[in-house]
Design a protein around this motif. Structure first.
Motif, short mmCIF file in Angstrom:
data_model
loop_
_atom_site.label_atom_id
_atom_site.label_comp_id
_atom_site.label_asym_id
_atom_site.label_seq_id
_atom_site.Cartn_x
_atom_site.Cartn_y
_atom_site.Cartn_z
N LYS A 103 37.26 31.10 19.65
CA LYS A 103 36.37 31.47 20.74
C LYS A 103 37.07 31.34 22.10
O LYS A 103 36.87 32.17 22.98
N SER A 104 37.93 30.33 22.23
CA SER A 104 38.65 30.15 23.49
C SER A 104 39.61 31.32 23.75
O SER A 104 39.79 31.75 24.89
N GLU A 105 40.23 31.84 22.67
CA GLU A 105 41.11 33.01 22.81
C GLU A 105 40.32 34.22 23.25
O GLU A 105 40.77 34.99 24.12
N CYS A 106 39.15 34.41 22.65
CA CYS A 106 38.30 35.54 23.02
C CYS A 106 37.89 35.46 24.49
O CYS A 106 37.90 36.47 25.20
N GLU A 107 37.54 34.26 24.93
CA GLU A 107 37.15 34.08 26.33
C GLU A 107 38.31 34.35 27.27
O GLU A 107 38.14 34.94 28.33
N GLU A 108 39.51 33.95 26.86
CA GLU A 108 40.70 34.19 27.69
C GLU A 108 40.99 35.68 27.78
O GLU A 108 41.26 36.20 28.87
N ILE A 109 40.91 36.38 26.65
CA ILE A 109 41.16 37.82 26.65
C ILE A 109 40.06 38.54 27.43
O ILE A 109 40.34 39.49 28.17
N LYS A 110 38.83 38.08 27.30
CA LYS A 110 37.73 38.68 28.06
C LYS A 110 37.99 38.56 29.56
O LYS A 110 37.81 39.53 30.30
N SER A 111 38.44 37.40 30.01
CA SER A 111 38.73 37.24 31.44
C SER A 111 39.89 38.12 31.87
O SER A 111 39.90 38.67 32.97
N GLN A 112 40.88 38.32 30.97
CA GLN A 112 41.99 39.23 31.27
C GLN A 112 41.47 40.66 31.42
O GLN A 112 41.85 41.38 32.35
N LEU A 113 40.60 41.07 30.49
CA LEU A 113 40.05 42.43 30.52
C LEU A 113 39.28 42.68 31.81
O LEU A 113 39.43 43.73 32.44
N LEU A 114 38.47 41.71 32.19
CA LEU A 114 37.68 41.87 33.40
C LEU A 114 38.57 41.88 34.64
O LEU A 114 38.31 42.63 35.58
N SER A 115 39.63 41.10 34.61
CA SER A 115 40.56 41.07 35.74
C SER A 115 41.35 42.38 35.85
O SER A 115 41.50 42.93 36.94
N ILE A 116 41.85 42.86 34.71
CA ILE A 116 42.64 44.10 34.71
C ILE A 116 41.79 45.30 35.13
O ILE A 116 42.21 46.11 35.94
N SER A 117 40.59 45.39 34.56
CA SER A 117 39.76 46.58 34.78
C SER A 117 38.97 46.53 36.08
O SER A 117 38.68 47.57 36.67
N GLY A 118 38.60 45.34 36.51
CA GLY A 118 37.74 45.23 37.69
C GLY A 118 36.30 45.62 37.41
O GLY A 118 35.52 45.85 38.33
N VAL A 119 35.93 45.69 36.14
CA VAL A 119 34.60 46.13 35.73
C VAL A 119 33.69 44.92 35.57
O VAL A 119 34.11 43.88 35.06
N ASN A 120 32.44 45.07 36.00
CA ASN A 120 31.43 44.04 35.78
C ASN A 120 30.50 44.53 34.69
O ASN A 120 29.59 45.33 34.95
N PRO A 121 30.69 44.08 33.43
CA PRO A 121 29.86 44.59 32.33
C PRO A 121 28.40 44.18 32.42
O PRO A 121 27.55 44.78 31.78
N LYS A 122 28.09 43.20 33.25
CA LYS A 122 26.70 42.77 33.41
C LYS A 122 25.85 43.83 34.09
O LYS A 122 24.63 43.82 34.00
#
Length: 133
Positions: free
Chosen positions: A3-22
């Motif tokens: 789960k910690s890896e998924c959260e880390e990758i999720k933060s990378q994705l949001l940082s790279i893309s600049g997208v707010n999925p909310k």
């Protein structure tokens, strides 16, 4: 995947893309306008929701990340300007970074180019630019 890896990758994705999925209200307009909808396992609105819900491992293994044409038709139709194509591109970048630099060798290109006799030389040059660092 932890789960910690998924959260880390999720933060990378949001940082790279600049997208707010909310911001996504799951209306599906992005998917409805996607010209490559039929070729995708997960559709644009599903990508956004899967990132938001932490279903990162499925996305990293999906072939849909290569089916996205990056035409930004999804962005044009989104009433909330969520930009699913940028998120898909970010997933693609994370996958390619995990593969490591120079995973495409000149020898492999010769083998790959025989798959399609009509493969333009520009595609080969583009592959080297994209997959070699």
């Amino acid at each position: 995947m932890l789960k910690s890896e998924c959260e880390e990758i999720k933060s990378q994705l949001l940082s790279i893309s600049g997208v707010n999925p909310k911001k996504c209200m799951v209306c599906g307009k992005c998917s409805a306008t996607c010209p490559n909808y039929d070729a995708m396992e997960y559709h644009p609105h599903q990508f956004v929701q899967m990132v938001e819900n932490g279903e990162i491992e499925k996305l990293l293994e999906s072939k849909s990340i290569y089916a996205c044409l990056s035409c930004f038709a999804c962005l044009e139709r989104c009433p909330r300007q969520v930009e699913p194509a940028k998120l898909i591109e970010a997933v693609r970048m994370v996958v390619e970074r995990k593969r490591g630099p120079q995973h495409l060798t000149p020898e492999a290109v010769a083998e790959m180019s025989q798959l399609d006799a009509e493969l333009p030389q520009q595609a080969i040059v583009s592959a080297f630019r994209k997959y070699r660092k």
